[in-house]
Design a protein around this motif. Structure first.
Motif, short mmCIF file in Angstrom:
data_model
loop_
_atom_site.label_atom_id
_atom_site.label_comp_id
_atom_site.label_asym_id
_atom_site.label_seq_id
_atom_site.Cartn_x
_atom_site.Cartn_y
_atom_site.Cartn_z
N ILE A 134 0.83 -1.21 0.00
CA ILE A 134 0.00 0.00 0.00
C ILE A 134 0.87 1.25 0.00
O ILE A 134 0.55 2.27 -0.65
N ASN A 135 2.02 1.20 0.73
CA ASN A 135 2.92 2.37 0.77
C ASN A 135 3.46 2.71 -0.62
O ASN A 135 3.59 3.89 -0.98
N ARG A 136 3.81 1.66 -1.38
CA ARG A 136 4.32 1.92 -2.74
C ARG A 136 3.27 2.60 -3.60
O ARG A 136 3.55 3.53 -4.35
N GLU A 137 2.05 2.11 -3.47
CA GLU A 137 0.96 2.72 -4.22
C GLU A 137 0.71 4.15 -3.76
O GLU A 137 0.45 5.05 -4.57
N LEU A 138 0.83 4.34 -2.46
CA LEU A 138 0.60 5.68 -1.92
C LEU A 138 1.67 6.67 -2.36
O LEU A 138 1.40 7.85 -2.60
N GLU A 139 2.94 6.21 -2.47
CA GLU A 139 4.01 7.10 -2.91
C GLU A 139 3.75 7.64 -4.33
O GLU A 139 3.97 8.82 -4.61
N HIS A 140 3.29 6.74 -5.20
CA HIS A 140 2.95 7.16 -6.55
C HIS A 140 1.82 8.19 -6.53
O HIS A 140 1.88 9.22 -7.21
N GLN A 141 0.81 7.90 -5.71
CA GLN A 141 -0.33 8.82 -5.65
C GLN A 141 0.09 10.16 -5.02
O GLN A 141 -0.42 11.22 -5.39
N VAL A 142 1.04 10.11 -4.08
CA VAL A 142 1.52 11.34 -3.45
C VAL A 142 2.21 12.26 -4.46
O VAL A 142 2.05 13.48 -4.43
N GLN A 143 3.01 11.65 -5.32
CA GLN A 143 3.68 12.46 -6.33
C GLN A 143 2.67 13.18 -7.22
O GLN A 143 2.82 14.37 -7.54
N VAL A 144 1.65 12.42 -7.63
CA VAL A 144 0.63 13.03 -8.48
C VAL A 144 -0.09 14.14 -7.72
O VAL A 144 -0.31 15.25 -8.26
N ARG A 145 -0.41 13.87 -6.48
CA ARG A 145 -1.16 14.84 -5.71
C ARG A 145 -0.30 16.06 -5.35
O ARG A 145 -0.81 17.18 -5.27
N THR A 146 1.02 15.85 -5.21
CA THR A 146 1.90 16.96 -4.90
C THR A 146 1.91 17.99 -6.03
O THR A 146 1.89 19.21 -5.79
N LYS A 147 1.95 17.46 -7.26
CA LYS A 147 1.92 18.36 -8.41
C LYS A 147 0.65 19.18 -8.43
O LYS A 147 0.65 20.39 -8.67
N GLU A 148 -0.48 18.52 -8.12
CA GLU A 148 -1.75 19.23 -8.09
C GLU A 148 -1.78 20.26 -6.96
O GLU A 148 -2.31 21.37 -7.12
N VAL A 149 -1.18 19.92 -5.82
CA VAL A 149 -1.18 20.84 -4.67
C VAL A 149 -0.37 22.10 -4.98
O VAL A 149 -0.73 23.20 -4.58
N VAL A 150 0.75 21.91 -5.68
CA VAL A 150 1.58 23.07 -6.02
C VAL A 150 0.79 24.04 -6.89
O VAL A 150 0.82 25.27 -6.70
N GLU A 151 0.07 23.48 -7.84
CA GLU A 151 -0.74 24.34 -8.71
C GLU A 151 -1.83 25.05 -7.89
O GLU A 151 -2.08 26.24 -8.09
N LYS A 152 -2.45 24.30 -6.99
CA LYS A 152 -3.50 24.90 -6.17
C LYS A 152 -2.93 25.98 -5.24
O LYS A 152 -3.57 26.99 -4.97
N SER A 153 -1.72 25.74 -4.71
CA SER A 153 -1.12 26.70 -3.77
C SER A 153 -0.87 28.06 -4.42
O SER A 153 -1.00 29.10 -3.79
N GLN A 154 -0.50 28.03 -5.71
CA GLN A 154 -0.30 29.30 -6.42
C GLN A 154 -1.61 30.09 -6.49
O GLN A 154 -1.63 31.31 -6.31
N GLU A 155 -2.68 29.39 -6.77
CA GLU A 155 -3.98 30.06 -6.82
C GLU A 155 -4.34 30.63 -5.44
O GLU A 155 -4.86 31.74 -5.31
N ILE A 156 -4.02 29.86 -4.40
CA ILE A 156 -4.34 30.31 -3.04
C ILE A 156 -3.53 31.54 -2.66
O ILE A 156 -4.01 32.45 -1.98
#
Length: 639
Positions: free
Chosen positions: A423-445
């Motif tokens: 599950i951790n391996r799967e979560l690491e992949h999902q974290v990378q994807v979500r991190t990119k989305e968070v960076v984009e959202k943080s700029q808007e914020i």
């Protein structure tokens, strides 16, 4: 027809001999030096029931009452009618070899209220000795749990001994002859046995109390309460409790064994629930046990508060004992292994109760006396040991189940660890994807936050303006409050002036002086408006008195009330009504009648007339001595 005194005496003697013939028909027990003890049974004891409870020893020996003694047809007699007094007599032939040996009679049942023994001497004169559970323990012949009566200076011959017994409990009348040497030997061995028995109970209590403190299992605590209840019950029944715990309070004997028996039953049932896990394994028995505890408590309270004689019905304990035993059998059949020791323990306890019941009914005579008398105590000891095994067995099984659960937990943890890695391996992949989305959202914020900061600065400037306005409003409120206080003060002054000048109507006067406290305050201020001066010693310092608005001299402690030296002194009507009365007379210049005053104030016309006379007299005196500078108003009549 008249008889001389000698003829009457001779006739009475002949009648006494005639009616006393049944007495000499009683079997005399021969006692010689070889006999250390002897228990009187069956027709060796004769009984007389006194339903009136009025017969004295002299009455019992009368020929008419002597004929009423009947031979005992039970192995041991008992007081079947507990409201009656019973008289027992035995006949003994003492051998000449017993003359120099001290001996005594002993009664066993310690729940007997009163036993009086009438012991004859060599001349046939009787001496009464009294003992029993209703009498202080320290008054006994010997400091022993049983009732002993010493045979004084026996000589060879036949003697008749009488015993008077009264008890609200059903008791077996066991009369035993013992030599003093054998009694001491028997008593020492008996108390040694008691020491071992109660010592074992204390050891069990201490052990299980430590176990409770260690493992925090409530069953250990209930077990401690149960065996302590057993100990108190056995001590109460054996007389040990009376000897050592409350020797000067015999009234506790009426309640001790009944209370201990109640606690024994209740804690036995609660312990059964906890040990056998009845709530989880046998729901019906769990409810039945709770209902039994409730009913047993109600029965105990009824006995305690209304009829203590019902404590004598000990057979009611067979009900909770049977329910606990049945619950143990049911749960044992259901596969709960610790119940096997519980069932065995209660089977042994049942045996002890059956032996005791058979002994009480006179069917245990084939058993040794030691077994029949101490059967319940021995069975209690065996039961305590087996119940301890049951508790230990339960703890052992619980520990085994705990170990198995731990092993299962370890296996499950290994499986969980493998799942976690994947599950951790799967979560690491999902974290990378979500991190990119968070960076984009943080700029808007960030952009939005700049806009919010600008708006917040505008709000801060507006808040400053509001705070300045609020401080100005607060200042204006303070000024208005001062004006209101001044206005209220002016109104009070105007009202006081109008009252003094008699300008108020009746409703306004009632509002000014509504109760006793306001009237006392007015009198106090009027009386001592210039200064205070003690009427006894002329001292000018004072403190508050006990009566409201009174003043006590700090020098001579004389207390002067506000009514003293006023027109209201010795006043017998409410002070505020007295105020109204003075006001009405003054305002009407004395023209108002006593009938009108009575209607307005709700006071008798005669009382109003008496007060009006006094006030009018004060008005006339004031009118004669009035000067131009004297103030006007009804209050000038008060002092």
């Amino acid at each position: 027809m008249h008889f001389s005194y000698s003829k009457k005496w001779l006739l009475a003697t002949l009648l006494s001999l005639l009616f006393a013939l049944p007495l000499f028909a009683q079997k005399a027990i021969v006692i010689d030096s070889s006999l250390k003890q002897y228990k009187f049974t069956l027709n060796e004891i004769e009984c007389l029931e006194d339903t009136s409870n009025r017969l004295t020893f002299a009455d019992v020996r009368l020929p008419l009452n002597n004929r009423q003694f009947k031979a005992n047809n039970l192995f041991f007699p008992n007081n079947q009618n507990r409201t009656s007094t019973y008289w027992y007599r035995i006949r003994v032939r003492l051998h000449k070899s017993t003359v120099d040996k001290a001996a005594l009679f002993e009664f066993f049942d310690q729940t007997t209220d009163e036993v009086t023994a009438y012991i004859p001497d060599e001349q046939g004169l009787y001496t009464a000795s009294k003992s029993g559970a209703k009498i202080d323990f320290n008054s006994r012949l010997y400091q022993h749990k049983n009732f002993e009566f010493l045979i004084k200076n026996p000589s060879e011959g036949e003697y008749t001994y009488y015993f008077k017994l009264k008890s609200h409990n059903l008791v077996n009348v066991i009369i035993v002859y013992r030599t003093l040497d054998y009694f001491i030997h028997y008593a020492l061995n008996e108390y040694l046995t008691f020491g071992l028995f109660y010592g074992m109970i204390l050891i069990f209590c201490f052990h299980n109390l430590l176990m409770f403190m260690a493992v925090k299992k409530r069953q250990y605590l209930y077990y401690v309460f149960y065996i302590l209840s057993v100990a108190i019950y056995e001590m109460s029944v054996d007389g040990i409790a009376f000897q050592y715990l409350w020797p000067k309070t015999p009234i506790l004997n009426d309640y001790a064994y009944g209370t201990a028996l109640y606690l024994l039953s209740v804690f036995a049932l609660i312990f059964t629930e906890e040990l056998l896990q009845a709530k989880k394994r046998a729901g019906r028995f769990y409810k039945l046990i709770n209902y039994t505890v409730l009913l047993r408590t109600l029965y105990f309270l009824y006995c305690l508060l209304f009829d203590k004689s019902l404590f004598a019905y000990k057979f009611v304990e067979i009900i909770p004992l049977s329910i606990a035993f049945a619950a143990g059998l049911h749960i044992y059949r259901g596969g709960f292994k610790p119940a096997r020791f519980f069932v065995l323990a209660y089977a042994i306890l049942f045996t002890g109760f059956m032996i005791k019941a058979l002994t009480a009914l006179g069917y245990g005579r084939m058993l040794p006396a030691f077994v029949s008398y101490y059967s319940v105590g021995f069975c209690f000891v065996i039961e305590m040991v087996l119940l301890s095994f049951a508790i230990g067995d339960q703890v052992r099984i619980l520990r085994k189940e705990k170990d198995e659960a731990q092993e299962e937990t370890i296996k499950q943890m290994q499986i969980n660890s493998e799942l976690k890695d994947s599950i951790n391996r799967e979560l690491e992949h999902q974290v990378q994807v979500r991190t990119k989305e968070v960076v984009e959202k943080s700029q808007e914020i960030l952009e939005q936050s700049k806009t919010i900061e600008e708006q917040s600065e505008q709000l801060i400037s507006i808040n400053h303006l509001l705070e300045e306005q609020a401080s100005e409003i607060t200042r204006m409120n303070v000024l208005l409050e001062k004006d209101n206080i001044q206005l209220k003060t002016n109104i009070d002054k105007v009202t006081d002036a109008r009252v003094l000048s008699a300008e108020l109507n009746f409703e306004e006067f009632s509002a000014k002086y509504p109760d006793q406290e306001s009237c006392y305050k007015f009198l106090s201020e009027l009386k001592w408006k210039n200064c205070y001066q003690c009427t006894r010693c002329s001292h000018t310092s004072y403190c508050a008195g006990r009566v409201p608005y009174s003043r006590r001299c700090t020098k001579c402690s004389y207390e002067e009330s506000a009514l003293h030296n006023t027109i209201f002194e010795n006043n017998r009507i409410p002070i505020n009504k007295a105020f109204y009365l003075v006001y009405l007379i003054y305002s009407s210049k004395g023209t108002i009648s006593s009938h009108q005053l009575s209607d307005k104030l709700g006071i008798r016309q005669s009382t109003c007339w008496a007060y009006a006379t006094r006030i009018k007299k004060a008005m006339q005196e004031q009118k004669r001595s009035r000067k131009k500078d004297i103030p006007q108003g009804w209050s000038t009549l008060v002092i």
